[in-house]
Design a protein around this motif. Structure first.
Motif, PDB file in Angstrom:
ATOM      1  N   HIS A 238       0.652  -1.031   0.704  1.00  0.00           N
ATOM      2  CA  HIS A 238       0.447  -0.295   0.115  1.00  0.00           C
ATOM      3  C   HIS A 238       0.764   1.569   0.112  1.00  0.00           C
ATOM      4  CE1 HIS A 238      -3.776  -2.447   2.387  1.00  0.00           C
ATOM      5  NE2 HIS A 238      -2.615  -3.285   2.053  1.00  0.00           N
ATOM      6  N   PHE A 239       0.451   2.008  -0.589  1.00  0.00           N
ATOM      7  CA  PHE A 239       1.093   3.376  -0.880  1.00  0.00           C
ATOM      8  C   PHE A 239      -0.241   4.990  -0.984  1.00  0.00           C
ATOM      9  CE2 PHE A 239       2.406   7.458  -2.219  1.00  0.00           C
ATOM     10  CZ  PHE A 239       3.960   7.463  -1.572  1.00  0.00           C
ATOM     11  N   GLY A 240      -0.454   4.645   0.325  1.00  0.00           N
ATOM     12  CA  GLY A 240      -1.873   5.989   0.216  1.00  0.00           C
ATOM     13  C   GLY A 240      -0.998   7.640   1.092  1.00  0.00           C
ATOM     14  N   THR A 241      -1.456   8.553   0.308  1.00  0.00           N
ATOM     15  CA  THR A 241      -1.487   9.845   0.595  1.00  0.00           C
ATOM     16  C   THR A 241      -2.929  10.467   1.003  1.00  0.00           C
ATOM     17  OG1 THR A 241      -1.470  10.629  -1.348  1.00  0.00           O
ATOM     18  CG2 THR A 241       0.319   9.863  -0.034  1.00  0.00           C
ATOM     19  N   MET A 242      -2.522  11.778   1.426  1.00  0.00           N
ATOM     20  CA  MET A 242      -3.892  12.574   2.095  1.00  0.00           C
ATOM     21  C   MET A 242      -3.610  14.303   1.698  1.00  0.00           C
ATOM     22  SD  MET A 242      -6.392  11.001   4.289  1.00  0.00           S
ATOM     23  CE  MET A 242      -7.716  12.240   4.400  1.00  0.00           C
ATOM     24  N   ASP A 243      -3.886  14.918   1.037  1.00  0.00           N
ATOM     25  CA  ASP A 243      -4.274  15.739   0.933  1.00  0.00           C
ATOM     26  C   ASP A 243      -5.116  17.214   1.677  1.00  0.00           C
ATOM     27  OD1 ASP A 243      -2.971  18.824   0.071  1.00  0.00           O
ATOM     28  OD2 ASP A 243      -2.223  17.981  -1.777  1.00  0.00           O
ATOM     29  N   LYS A 244      -5.209  17.237   2.756  1.00  0.00           N
ATOM     30  CA  LYS A 244      -6.074  18.121   3.093  1.00  0.00           C
ATOM     31  C   LYS A 244      -7.293  17.285   2.508  1.00  0.00           C
ATOM     32  CE  LYS A 244      -3.912  21.915   2.470  1.00  0.00           C
ATOM     33  NZ  LYS A 244      -2.577  22.127   2.076  1.00  0.00           N
ATOM     34  N   GLY A 245      -8.160  16.264   3.039  1.00  0.00           N
ATOM     35  CA  GLY A 245      -8.907  15.443   2.520  1.00  0.00           C
ATOM     36  C   GLY A 245      -8.731  14.834   1.280  1.00  0.00           C
ATOM     37  N   GLN A 246      -8.102  15.687   0.025  1.00  0.00           N
ATOM     38  CA  GLN A 246      -8.327  14.288  -1.486  1.00  0.00           C
ATOM     39  C   GLN A 246      -6.850  13.002  -1.206  1.00  0.00           C
ATOM     40  OE1 GLN A 246     -10.240  15.565  -4.006  1.00  0.00           O
ATOM     41  NE2 GLN A 246     -10.760  16.911  -2.218  1.00  0.00           N
ATOM     42  N   ASP A 247      -7.729  11.805  -1.327  1.00  0.00           N
ATOM     43  CA  ASP A 247      -6.470  10.580  -1.085  1.00  0.00           C
ATOM     44  C   ASP A 247      -6.216  10.550  -2.139  1.00  0.00           C
ATOM     45  OD1 ASP A 247      -9.532   9.680  -1.568  1.00  0.00           O
ATOM     46  OD2 ASP A 247      -9.094   8.323  -0.559  1.00  0.00           O
ATOM     47  N   SER A 248      -5.044   9.449  -2.404  1.00  0.00           N
ATOM     48  CA  SER A 248      -5.186   9.014  -3.412  1.00  0.00           C
ATOM     49  C   SER A 248      -4.416   7.515  -2.680  1.00  0.00           C
ATOM     50  CB  SER A 248      -3.383   9.611  -3.951  1.00  0.00           C
ATOM     51  OG  SER A 248      -2.857   8.627  -5.015  1.00  0.00           O
ATOM     52  N   LEU A 249      -5.037   6.469  -3.120  1.00  0.00           N
ATOM     53  CA  LEU A 249      -4.233   5.402  -2.717  1.00  0.00           C
ATOM     54  C   LEU A 249      -3.799   4.405  -3.886  1.00  0.00           C
ATOM     55  CD1 LEU A 249      -4.360   3.094  -0.031  1.00  0.00           C
ATOM     56  CD2 LEU A 249      -6.590   3.115  -0.528  1.00  0.00           C
ATOM     57  N   ILE A 250      -2.354   3.448  -3.429  1.00  0.00           N
ATOM     58  CA  ILE A 250      -2.003   2.667  -4.676  1.00  0.00           C
ATOM     59  C   ILE A 250      -2.186   1.172  -3.647  1.00  0.00           C
ATOM     60  CG2 ILE A 250      -0.118   1.591  -6.048  1.00  0.00           C
ATOM     61  CD1 ILE A 250       0.628   5.057  -6.631  1.00  0.00           C
ATOM     62  N   LEU A 251      -2.537   0.259  -4.136  1.00  0.00           N
ATOM     63  CA  LEU A 251      -2.897  -0.694  -3.793  1.00  0.00           C
ATOM     64  C   LEU A 251      -1.934  -1.838  -5.099  1.00  0.00           C
ATOM     65  CD1 LEU A 251      -4.814  -0.253  -1.724  1.00  0.00           C
ATOM     66  CD2 LEU A 251      -4.948  -2.551  -0.746  1.00  0.00           C
ATOM     67  N   THR A 252      -0.221  -2.537  -4.614  1.00  0.00           N
ATOM     68  CA  THR A 252      -0.160  -3.165  -5.352  1.00  0.00           C
ATOM     69  C   THR A 252       0.248  -4.238  -5.253  1.00  0.00           C
ATOM     70  OG1 THR A 252       0.515  -1.386  -6.610  1.00  0.00           O
ATOM     71  CG2 THR A 252       1.649  -3.474  -7.407  1.00  0.00           C
ATOM     72  N   VAL A 253       0.055  -5.519  -6.017  1.00  0.00           N
ATOM     73  CA  VAL A 253       0.511  -6.628  -5.962  1.00  0.00           C
ATOM     74  C   VAL A 253       2.035  -7.320  -5.683  1.00  0.00           C
ATOM     75  CG1 VAL A 253       0.633  -9.419  -6.237  1.00  0.00           C
ATOM     76  CG2 VAL A 253      -1.100  -8.422  -6.085  1.00  0.00           C
ATOM     77  N   ILE A 254       2.784  -7.972  -4.727  1.00  0.00           N
ATOM     78  CA  ILE A 254       4.659  -7.397  -4.904  1.00  0.00           C
ATOM     79  C   ILE A 254       4.453  -8.704  -5.736  1.00  0.00           C
ATOM     80  CG2 ILE A 254       6.177  -7.821  -3.514  1.00  0.00           C
ATOM     81  CD1 ILE A 254       5.492  -6.439  -1.677  1.00  0.00           C
ATOM     82  N   SER A 255       5.655  -8.610  -7.104  1.00  0.00           N
ATOM     83  CA  SER A 255       5.729  -9.214  -7.849  1.00  0.00           C
ATOM     84  C   SER A 255       6.517 -10.376  -7.470  1.00  0.00           C
ATOM     85  CB  SER A 255       6.685  -8.758  -8.775  1.00  0.00           C
ATOM     86  OG  SER A 255       6.399  -8.094  -9.593  1.00  0.00           O
ATOM     87  N   ASP A 256       5.842 -11.413  -8.121  1.00  0.00           N
ATOM     88  CA  ASP A 256       6.763 -12.780  -7.636  1.00  0.00           C
ATOM     89  C   ASP A 256       6.308 -13.620  -6.105  1.00  0.00           C
ATOM     90  OD1 ASP A 256       8.110 -13.640 -10.474  1.00  0.00           O
ATOM     91  OD2 ASP A 256       9.828 -12.382  -9.201  1.00  0.00           O
ATOM     92  N   SER A 257       5.129 -12.907  -5.687  1.00  0.00           N
ATOM     93  CA  SER A 257       4.262 -12.802  -3.966  1.00  0.00           C
ATOM     94  C   SER A 257       3.603 -13.838  -3.965  1.00  0.00           C
ATOM     95  CB  SER A 257       4.349 -11.956  -3.281  1.00  0.00           C
ATOM     96  OG  SER A 257       3.110 -11.168  -3.997  1.00  0.00           O
ATOM     97  N   GLY A 258       3.113 -14.653  -5.178  1.00  0.00           N
ATOM     98  CA  GLY A 258       1.775 -15.622  -5.667  1.00  0.00           C
ATOM     99  C   GLY A 258       2.386 -16.714  -5.124  1.00  0.00           C
ATOM    100  N   THR A 259       1.511 -16.857  -4.730  1.00  0.00           N
ATOM    101  CA  THR A 259       1.924 -18.700  -4.210  1.00  0.00           C
ATOM    102  C   THR A 259       1.334 -19.896  -4.864  1.00  0.00           C
ATOM    103  OG1 THR A 259       0.991 -18.813  -2.091  1.00  0.00           O
ATOM    104  CG2 THR A 259       3.375 -18.407  -2.239  1.00  0.00           C
TER     105      THR A 259
END
Length: 132
Positions: free
Chosen positions: A84-105
């Motif tokens: 996860h990588f999330g930021t909020m700028d005075k209530g405006q949010d940006s959120l990125i959730l990414t599957v880490i490469s080669d983490s799947g089993t």
């Protein structure tokens, strides 16, 4: 490779953990445990940790997190890790959730993708776009 999108609900529980760094000059640094249960075409649970920074300005903050998701995705059993990588700028949010490469089993080996989170009327929803 075909890209699939699955949508469902999840429940999340956060709890404070002892952290190493202490915020100064009005910054509140936090560390929390994450426990989630996903329902729908992603039928899984996850555990992880989050680090956050709250500023003195209402609605401005940031967080990073790592969680391992274990269960079934459209009938395929296995696990993967979300970053996860999330930021909020005075209530405006940006959120990125990414599957880490080669983490799947197991049945999710080779999984790639990203997840969006929506909160509607207090209910958490995920939209997970992936390739396998």
């Amino acid at each position: 490779m075909t890209s699939n999108i699955v949508t469902g609900q999840f429940k999340v529980a956060l709890a404070p953990l002892d952290g190493y760094a202490k915020g100064q000059n009005g910054i509140n640094l936090g560390r929390m445990s994450i426990d989630k249960t996903f329902t729908g075409k992603l039928n899984a649970s996850s555990q992880g940790e989050m680090l956050s920074a709250m500023t003195p300005v209402q609605g401005s903050a940031g967080y990073v997190a790592i969680e391992q998701v274990i269960g079934e995705l459209e009938g395929k059993k296995g696990s993967f890790v979300l970053q996860h990588f999330g930021t909020m700028d005075k209530g405006q949010d940006s959120l990125i959730l990414t599957v880490i490469s080669d983490s799947g089993t197991d049945g999710l080996e080779g999984l790639a993708g990203s997840m969006k989170i929506r909160i509607e009327n207090g209910v958490h929803y995920y939209d997970f776009q992936y390739t396998l």
